[in-house]
Structure formats: C-alpha cells, structure tokens
Design a protein around this motif. Structure first.
Motif, mmCIF file in Angstrom:
data_model
loop_
_atom_site.group_PDB
_atom_site.id
_atom_site.type_symbol
_atom_site.label_atom_id
_atom_site.label_comp_id
_atom_site.label_asym_id
_atom_site.label_seq_id
_atom_site.Cartn_x
_atom_site.Cartn_y
_atom_site.Cartn_z
ATOM 1 N N VAL A 124 0.910 -1.211 0.197
ATOM 2 C CA VAL A 124 0.036 0.064 0.101
ATOM 3 C C VAL A 124 0.467 1.261 0.286
ATOM 4 O O VAL A 124 0.885 2.187 -1.188
ATOM 5 C CB VAL A 124 -0.901 -0.448 1.529
ATOM 6 N N TYR A 125 2.158 1.566 0.734
ATOM 7 C CA TYR A 125 2.824 2.601 1.015
ATOM 8 C C TYR A 125 3.350 2.372 0.018
ATOM 9 O O TYR A 125 4.163 3.580 -0.822
ATOM 10 C CB TYR A 125 3.001 2.679 2.227
ATOM 11 N N THR A 126 4.055 1.517 0.042
ATOM 12 C CA THR A 126 5.528 1.629 -1.026
ATOM 13 C C THR A 126 4.873 1.499 -3.135
ATOM 14 O O THR A 126 5.318 2.656 -3.639
ATOM 15 C CB THR A 126 6.863 0.684 -1.063
ATOM 16 N N ALA A 127 4.294 0.865 -2.915
ATOM 17 C CA ALA A 127 3.478 0.492 -4.450
ATOM 18 C C ALA A 127 2.746 1.523 -4.374
ATOM 19 O O ALA A 127 2.272 2.115 -5.769
ATOM 20 C CB ALA A 127 3.487 -0.984 -4.417
ATOM 21 N N PHE A 128 2.099 2.670 -4.118
ATOM 22 C CA PHE A 128 0.721 3.386 -4.343
ATOM 23 C C PHE A 128 1.126 4.469 -4.015
ATOM 24 O O PHE A 128 1.360 5.944 -4.568
ATOM 25 C CB PHE A 128 -0.455 2.663 -3.722
ATOM 26 N N LEU A 129 1.174 4.872 -2.521
ATOM 27 C CA LEU A 129 0.617 5.862 -1.532
ATOM 28 C C LEU A 129 1.486 6.829 -1.672
ATOM 29 O O LEU A 129 1.623 8.398 -2.034
ATOM 30 C CB LEU A 129 0.533 5.910 -0.162
ATOM 31 N N LYS A 130 3.343 6.123 -1.970
ATOM 32 C CA LYS A 130 4.356 7.064 -1.822
ATOM 33 C C LYS A 130 4.675 7.869 -3.194
ATOM 34 O O LYS A 130 5.688 8.593 -2.798
ATOM 35 C CB LYS A 130 5.431 5.970 -2.151
ATOM 36 N N ARG A 131 3.819 7.557 -4.374
ATOM 37 C CA ARG A 131 3.673 8.509 -5.664
ATOM 38 C C ARG A 131 2.622 8.869 -5.680
ATOM 39 O O ARG A 131 2.614 9.524 -6.833
ATOM 40 C CB ARG A 131 4.351 6.420 -6.750
ATOM 41 N N ALA A 132 1.322 8.308 -4.721
ATOM 42 C CA ALA A 132 0.304 9.238 -5.034
ATOM 43 C C ALA A 132 -0.272 10.724 -4.382
ATOM 44 O O ALA A 132 -1.497 10.951 -4.662
ATOM 45 C CB ALA A 132 -0.975 8.079 -4.653
ATOM 46 N N THR A 133 -0.047 10.808 -3.367
ATOM 47 C CA THR A 133 0.485 11.546 -2.332
ATOM 48 C C THR A 133 1.252 11.750 -1.907
ATOM 49 O O THR A 133 1.369 11.472 -1.051
ATOM 50 C CB THR A 133 -1.003 11.726 -1.570
ATOM 51 N N PRO A 134 1.412 13.822 -1.518
ATOM 52 C CA PRO A 134 2.037 14.069 -0.659
ATOM 53 C C PRO A 134 1.625 14.123 0.623
ATOM 54 O O PRO A 134 2.598 13.978 2.368
ATOM 55 C CB PRO A 134 1.983 15.521 -0.685
ATOM 56 N N GLN A 135 0.597 13.012 1.319
ATOM 57 C CA GLN A 135 0.386 13.036 2.401
ATOM 58 C C GLN A 135 1.040 11.608 3.169
ATOM 59 O O GLN A 135 0.329 10.807 4.330
ATOM 60 C CB GLN A 135 -1.469 13.015 2.950
ATOM 61 N N ASN A 136 1.674 10.728 2.006
ATOM 62 C CA ASN A 136 2.056 9.601 1.834
ATOM 63 C C ASN A 136 2.512 8.692 3.334
ATOM 64 O O ASN A 136 2.052 7.799 3.983
ATOM 65 C CB ASN A 136 2.875 8.389 0.978
ATOM 66 N N ILE A 137 2.815 9.280 3.833
ATOM 67 C CA ILE A 137 3.616 9.256 4.051
ATOM 68 C C ILE A 137 3.003 8.810 6.273
ATOM 69 O O ILE A 137 2.954 8.014 7.306
ATOM 70 C CB ILE A 137 4.904 9.708 4.950
ATOM 71 N N VAL A 138 1.850 10.019 5.903
ATOM 72 C CA VAL A 138 0.734 9.964 7.674
ATOM 73 C C VAL A 138 -0.683 9.118 6.598
ATOM 74 O O VAL A 138 -0.254 8.250 8.168
ATOM 75 C CB VAL A 138 -0.062 11.785 7.324
ATOM 76 N N ILE A 139 -0.923 8.433 5.519
ATOM 77 C CA ILE A 139 -1.424 7.272 6.005
ATOM 78 C C ILE A 139 -0.678 6.169 5.934
ATOM 79 O O ILE A 139 -1.259 5.091 6.452
ATOM 80 C CB ILE A 139 -2.331 8.079 4.529
ATOM 81 N N GLY A 140 0.508 5.294 4.957
ATOM 82 C CA GLY A 140 0.800 5.410 5.629
ATOM 83 C C GLY A 140 1.996 4.782 6.572
ATOM 84 O O GLY A 140 2.242 3.655 6.814
ATOM 85 N N GLY A 141 1.819 5.634 7.222
ATOM 86 C CA GLY A 141 2.680 5.291 8.750
ATOM 87 C C GLY A 141 2.328 4.074 9.664
ATOM 88 O O GLY A 141 2.551 3.867 10.556
ATOM 89 N N ILE A 142 1.077 3.798 9.074
ATOM 90 C CA ILE A 142 -0.047 2.539 10.127
ATOM 91 C C ILE A 142 0.750 1.658 10.354
ATOM 92 O O ILE A 142 0.917 1.009 11.153
ATOM 93 C CB ILE A 142 -1.618 2.974 10.162
#
Length: 302
Positions: A124-142
């Motif tokens: 979720v984080y590496t393959a998608f969120l990291k490239r999708a949103t500037p809030q990547n580290i917030v959402i993926g931080g869980i």
C-alpha cells in the motif's frame, strides 16, 4: 562476504532494529513480569523477518527511483549487484518463514496482523501511496507503527487498548521524523518524481506540518500516564524528551542552516528509542499496571 552484505542491506538493518526494539518493548509492557520466553523470542524473530521482507520488497519496488537519489544510489538493485529475481525470492522466503514462525510457534492473530503490516508497508505505502499523495507518510505510517502491538499480541494473544496507544505514538512520530529528512533531501525526491510534501507544497508548509504533528505527538505521549499505563518516572522522562522535540520543531521554522533538518531527524530517532525505554523502565521499576483502569488493562480486542 560481499554478497552477504548486499542481502543484509536489503533488509534495512538499522530501520528494522528500531522496529524490533519497539516490538520488544510492546511485548514486555504487555505482562506484569517477564513474558513467556518462547513466545517472546519466536515473536520477535517473526516480526524481524517480516520487517526485513517488507524492506526487501521496498528495494524491489523502488529500484528505479533509488538510482536517481543520492541517498539510495548505493543500494544493491540500484548498483546492479543483485538482480530483481534474486531480491524477490529473498523477500518471499523471509516473508514465508516469518508467517510460519508466527502462525505455528506463536499465535494466529500475531501472524495475521504482521502479514497485514507487511502488505501495508510494501504493497500500500511503497507501491501506491508513496507516488500518489504528499500525505503518503501520514497515511502509510500505520504499517510502520504496528510493531509494538505485534509484540504485545505475540505474548498475550490479544490486542489491548494500551497496545494501540503505543501504535498511536509511533504513528504521530512518523511524519515529523520523515518530513525532516524529506526537507533535507527534497531535491532528490523532486528528481525522482516522488510527491513528498516539501516538493509539492514547499519547505515552509512542511515545517508547519512538522510542528503540528510534533504537538500532537507530545499530547499523545501524555496518555500512558493519564490512562494509568505508566507512572511519574515515565512522565518525567517523556516531558524532557518532548521539550527537546518541540525545540527542534519550532527551530525548524527558522533553521540556522540546511543541516539542521538532519539534526532534527537524528534527534527523532533518539527520542523514540528513549521514550520507549522510559516506558519499560517505569513498567519494571515503578509498576503502575495494577492501578490501570480495568477497561484499558484487561479488555482484549480479538
């Protein structure tokens, strides 16, 4: 030996060591005395292997952008020392062994939660969120915040609210920790096309976000004392650490130089390790668990 070091590099040993440390603290906080050694050791081994597997998958998924960033250009896939198939098989082997250890040697809940964390970070984080949103580290931080709860579940078989409180602390710690690094490495992220907050919204906005999350983190670190999980020893240590983090966060608004972001990043690592150290010291030296509310201490989430 050189090849062995390359495979070790895939596991991000320093990052994983901090994750396993928080899992260890979560396991030790879960019971009044020492937890069952078998569940503790097997649980930590399974969590370590799962985190190492997720780190290797991160290398695999990010191999293109790693070649473009100075911070990651030395990684085995970026340099061509290892091939993608080798890394994929290595990551899958670690993940399978991790699940077998947890499912057969610990308990099913720890295996499922660890698998969810692995998928959350790598998929979720590496393959998608990291490239999708500037809030990547917030959402993926869980996903990265899960290890204390995983350690707790490994030795108890249940997920208690106090374990989730530990997750909350790391969840709120993650954005200021990574944004400090992202500010310093913003040119790297821009070149690689990663929409980190300093790239998409600028450094000033990121600095204010860093301060806001630091304030939320400080408030969250008071909760172990306020809920009866910890006592005054922890509270005193946490307040000292919090004052230090607030200093760095406020100073980041007008930093003396570019390197101050990396000093903030370094302090955040010391902060988290010391905070969890105070939790454990308080738990053993000044035990307050007997006074904890029954709802928080004993109601499991299965």
């Amino acid at each position: 030996m050189k090849l062995w070091r390359e495979y070790l590099e895939l596991t991000k040993p320093r990052v994983v060591a901090l994750l396993v440390f928080t899992a260890l603290i979560g396991a030790l906080l879960a019971v009044p005395g020492l937890p069952p050694w078998r569940h503790l050791l097997l649980g930590l081994a399974g969590i370590w292997l799962a985190a190492a597997s997720a780190a290797a998958l991160n290398h695999l998924i990010d191999q293109r952008i790693d070649r473009m960033m100075a911070r990651t250009a030395h990684r085995p896939l970026a340099t061509g020392t290892l091939r993608p198939l080798q890394v994929l098989l290595f990551a899958l082997a670690l993940g399978v062994v991790s699940m077998l250890i947890l499912a057969l040697g610990v308990n099913a809940l720890s295996a499922w939660l660890t698998l969810a964390s692995l998928i959350g970070y790598a998929g979720v984080y590496t393959a998608f969120l990291k490239r999708a949103t500037p809030q990547n580290i917030v959402i993926g931080g869980i996903a990265g915040a899960a290890p204390p709860a995983l350690g707790w579940v490994a030795v108890t078989g249940t997920l208690a609210p106090h374990a989730l409180l530990l997750v909350l602390i790391i969840f709120l710690w993650t954005p200021p920790h990574f944004w400090a690094l992202a500010i310093f490495r913003r040119a790297d992220y821009a070149r690689a096309g990663i929409p980190m907050l300093p790239v998409t919204h600028g450094v000033v906005v990121t600095r204010w976000h860093l301060l806001a999350y630091t304030v939320l983190l400080v408030l969250a670190t008071l909760l172990p004392y306020l809920t009866g999980m910890s006592g005054l020893f922890y509270l005193g240590g946490a307040l000292i650490l919090d004052i230090g983090f607030l200093y760095y966060a406020v100073r980041m608004l007008r930093p003396p130089d570019e390197l101050f972001a990396m000093r903030t990043f370094a302090y955040s690592i010391i902060y988290l390790a010391a905070l969890f150290g105070f939790l454990l010291a308080d738990h053993w030296l000044l035990p307050m668990h007997a006074a904890a509310p029954q709802l928080l201490q004993y109601v499991p989430i299965r």
